[in-house]
Design an enzyme around this catalytic site. Structure first.
Site, short mmCIF file in Angstrom:
data_model
loop_
_atom_site.label_atom_id
_atom_site.label_comp_id
_atom_site.label_asym_id
_atom_site.label_seq_id
_atom_site.Cartn_x
_atom_site.Cartn_y
_atom_site.Cartn_z
N TYR A 31 -1.97 -7.78 -8.32
CA TYR A 31 -1.89 -6.35 -8.60
C TYR A 31 -1.02 -6.09 -9.83
O TYR A 31 -1.32 -5.21 -10.64
CB TYR A 31 -1.34 -5.60 -7.39
CG TYR A 31 -2.41 -5.13 -6.44
CD1 TYR A 31 -3.22 -6.06 -5.79
CD2 TYR A 31 -2.62 -3.79 -6.18
CE1 TYR A 31 -4.21 -5.66 -4.91
CE2 TYR A 31 -3.61 -3.37 -5.31
CZ TYR A 31 -4.41 -4.30 -4.68
OH TYR A 31 -5.39 -3.89 -3.82
N ASP A 58 0.86 -1.20 0.00
CA ASP A 58 0.00 0.00 0.00
C ASP A 58 0.89 1.24 0.00
O ASP A 58 1.81 1.35 0.81
CB ASP A 58 -0.90 -0.01 1.24
CG ASP A 58 -1.79 -1.25 1.28
OD1 ASP A 58 -2.47 -1.51 0.26
OD2 ASP A 58 -1.78 -1.97 2.29
N1 SAM Z 1 1.02 -8.57 -2.75
C1 SAM Z 1 -0.31 -8.63 -3.32
C2 SAM Z 1 -0.25 -8.29 -4.78
O1 SAM Z 1 0.77 -7.77 -5.24
O2 SAM Z 1 -1.23 -8.57 -5.49
C3 SAM Z 1 -1.30 -7.73 -2.55
C4 SAM Z 1 -1.04 -6.25 -2.62
S1 SAM Z 1 -2.17 -5.31 -1.59
C5 SAM Z 1 -2.10 -3.71 -2.25
C6 SAM Z 1 -1.22 -5.12 -0.09
C7 SAM Z 1 -1.54 -6.17 0.97
O3 SAM Z 1 -0.65 -5.99 2.07
C8 SAM Z 1 -2.95 -6.05 1.53
O4 SAM Z 1 -3.63 -7.28 1.43
C9 SAM Z 1 -2.74 -5.65 2.99
O5 SAM Z 1 -3.72 -6.16 3.87
C10 SAM Z 1 -1.36 -6.22 3.28
N2 SAM Z 1 -0.65 -5.52 4.37
C11 SAM Z 1 -0.58 -4.18 4.56
N3 SAM Z 1 0.10 -3.88 5.67
C12 SAM Z 1 0.50 -5.09 6.20
C13 SAM Z 1 1.23 -5.44 7.36
N4 SAM Z 1 1.68 -4.51 8.22
N5 SAM Z 1 1.46 -6.75 7.61
C14 SAM Z 1 0.97 -7.69 6.76
N6 SAM Z 1 0.26 -7.41 5.64
C15 SAM Z 1 0.03 -6.13 5.37
#
Ligand code: SAM
Length: 213
Positions: free
Chosen positions: A194, A119
């Site tokens: 993504y 994110d």
């Molecule tokens: N990596 C995947 C992709 O590229 O399709 C998902 C990308 S998505 C934008 C980011 C993911 O990171 C989300 O599902 C979010 O819940 C997770 N995330 C964000 N902060 C996190 C944290 N502190 N620990 C674990 N997961 C986290």
């Protein structure tokens, strides 16, 4: 990632202990025993719906793979995806938070770490939430083996530039950088959800491979 809340997610995950670890602190220092081998362990932080880590585990049976995800309603989608395949013994999903990695893993227990399309948190008041902010880098450095690698991919130019600066100020070395991964000579890329979505819309994918000194 925004998904509908699934109140049943934890119960479903609890029924699939062969893949999902709901109490990762109990396995600290014992992950190779959990996998029943002494192969290296690679960790994706923020695994989302799991496409990348599932495919990596299928392509690389010589290594162990862990997908860490904060949201149970998202992680259960990764579980549902992996259940469509034959058993993948070298893969686990962990419900947990990247800021607590040192509670889940012993120092140096991880060989390689992946951050995919984290994110971006573009507002400067949210800098501390970016997964390449220095408090997260502290966690990665702690759990990674000496010479362990951190691979990062994002379509987001702002987050990529911020991460280059943050990691360079932290004293990390960059082994590979590409501002257009799909038109580079870097081989063996496995696409995330993504990554597929944004590259189909015409976005370039930024990539770096780095290590701590
Ligand atoms: N990596 C995947 C992709 O590229 O399709 C998902 C990308 S998505 C934008 C980011 C993911 O990171 C989300 O599902 C979010 O819940 C997770 N995330 C964000 N902060 C996190 C944290 N502190 N620990 C674990 N997961 C986290």
């Amino acid at each position: 990632m925004r998904v509908r809340n699934k109140p049943w997610a934890k119960d479903e995950m609890a029924e699939h202990r062969e893949y999902v670890v709901l109490e990762p602190t109990e396995l600290k220092g014992k992950w190779q025993a959990e996998f029943n081998n002494d192969a290296p362990i690679r960790l994706e932080v923020g695994t989302g719906k799991g496409q990348f880590i599932i495919e990596m585990a299928r392509q690389h049976p010589e290594a162990n793979f862990i997908g860490l995800e904060l949201q149970d309603s998202v992680l259960v989608m990764a579980l549902e995806k992996v259940l469509e395949y034959e058993n993948i013994p070298n893969l686990r999903f962990v419900l947990g938070n990247a800021k607590e990695l040192d509670q889940y893993f012993e120092q140096g227990e991880i060989n390689q770490l992946y951050l995919n399309f984290s994110d971006p948190w573009p507002k400067s008041r949210h800098e501390k939430r970016r997964l390449t902010f220095k408090t997260f880098l502290d966690q990665y450095k702690h759990v990674l083996k000496e010479d362990g690698l951190l691979q990062f991919k994002t379509d987001n130019q702002g987050l990529f530039e911020y991460s280059l600066t943050s990691m360079s100020q932290y004293g990390m070395d960059f082994l590979e950088i590409s501002l257009d991964l799909h038109n580079s000579k870097i081989e063996g890329n496995v696409q995330t959800e993504y990554e597929e979505k944004f590259s189909q819309r015409g976005s370039r994918i930024n990539y770096m491979l780095a290590k701590f000194k």
